[in-house]
Design a protein around this motif. Sequence first.
Motif, PDB file in Angstrom:
ATOM      1  N   ALA A   1      -2.262   1.270   3.197  1.00 24.61           N
ATOM      2  CA  ALA A   1      -0.921   2.116   3.785  1.00 24.61           C
ATOM      3  C   ALA A   1       0.290   0.937   4.234  1.00 24.61           C
ATOM      4  O   ALA A   1       1.545   1.095   3.947  1.00 24.61           O
ATOM      5  N   ALA A   2      -0.331  -0.182   5.051  1.00 25.00           N
ATOM      6  CA  ALA A   2       0.487  -1.202   5.265  1.00 25.00           C
ATOM      7  C   ALA A   2       1.029  -1.918   3.856  1.00 25.00           C
ATOM      8  O   ALA A   2       2.293  -2.268   4.014  1.00 25.00           O
ATOM      9  N   GLY A   3       0.351  -2.187   3.020  1.00 28.23           N
ATOM     10  CA  GLY A   3       0.677  -2.746   1.758  1.00 28.23           C
ATOM     11  C   GLY A   3       1.854  -1.897   1.010  1.00 28.23           C
ATOM     12  O   GLY A   3       2.841  -2.512   0.357  1.00 28.23           O
ATOM     13  N   ILE A   4       1.953  -0.524   1.034  1.00 27.82           N
ATOM     14  CA  ILE A   4       2.669   0.349   0.588  1.00 27.82           C
ATOM     15  C   ILE A   4       3.956   0.309   1.403  1.00 27.82           C
ATOM     16  O   ILE A   4       5.277   0.414   0.872  1.00 27.82           O
ATOM     17  N   MET A   5       3.727   0.422   2.567  1.00 25.18           N
ATOM     18  CA  MET A   5       5.199   0.716   3.401  1.00 25.18           C
ATOM     19  C   MET A   5       5.780  -0.487   3.778  1.00 25.18           C
ATOM     20  O   MET A   5       6.865  -0.704   4.152  1.00 25.18           O
ATOM     21  N   VAL A   6       4.980  -1.683   3.810  1.00 23.52           N
ATOM     22  CA  VAL A   6       5.655  -3.087   4.251  1.00 23.52           C
ATOM     23  C   VAL A   6       6.038  -3.618   3.096  1.00 23.52           C
ATOM     24  O   VAL A   6       4.912  -4.211   2.631  1.00 23.52           O
ATOM     25  N   ARG A   7       7.142  -3.980   2.771  1.00 24.28           N
ATOM     26  CA  ARG A   7       7.474  -4.798   1.627  1.00 24.28           C
ATOM     27  C   ARG A   7       7.764  -6.285   2.070  1.00 24.28           C
ATOM     28  O   ARG A   7       8.285  -6.568   2.997  1.00 24.28           O
TER      29      ARG A   7
END
Length: 242
Positions: A230-236
Amino acid sequence: MSSLQGESLISHLIELRNRLLWVVLAFVVVFFIGLYFANPLYSWLTAPLIKISPAGLISTGVTAPFVILMKIAALVAFVLTLPHTLYQIWAFVAPGLYAHEKRLVLPFIISATVLFLIGMAFAYFFVFGMVFKFIAAIIPPNMRWTPDSAAYFEFILNMFFMFGLTFEVPVAVVLLAKLGVVPVTKLKTARPYVIVGAFAVAAVVTPPDVASQLMLAIPLWWLYELGVVAAGIMVRPKPTRE
């Protein structure tokens, strides 16, 4: 310390006091509501044990019945006021955050509350049954197993708390990444340590049977992985300057 710094410190302490008062007030109000429903909730909370051991519980302490009903009411108050408590915590720290960080408040409160409830439900519907079956299976033939009510409720409250916290891991991981405390790359490289730590924590906080330890350690590991995804998707990643 200058006068401006002193005034700022006092204003922060007053703000903290007011937030804590709102948390306590909400908790007390819901506590008395939970106390009214404590008896039916007692039957519901003891149902996993009664299925395995129909003899039920005993109370050896003089004030044990009263204390148990108080604990049930406190559990209800904690769960039902959790969104309000999280909001008060966030509102206290919000003035020091950027605008894009403040936008996390609603998703944070909703996801943290839902995941905590899912963790409690997982403990109630899956873990308790397996733990009680394991204990019932190893009782010697000449032993009568009638758990004390105080010990039983201490056990289930600890398990509720531990599994509720375990299911908060994705929220914590995403927040750490979104706030820039830990980059996503570091979260990925920390995976081996998290796996070892998950099994170490499970060995300490769960009963001494392999099934219950696995039922805490494996979800803890998987939830961490979910948080990393989820962090990889939400944090660019920030663009690098050449």
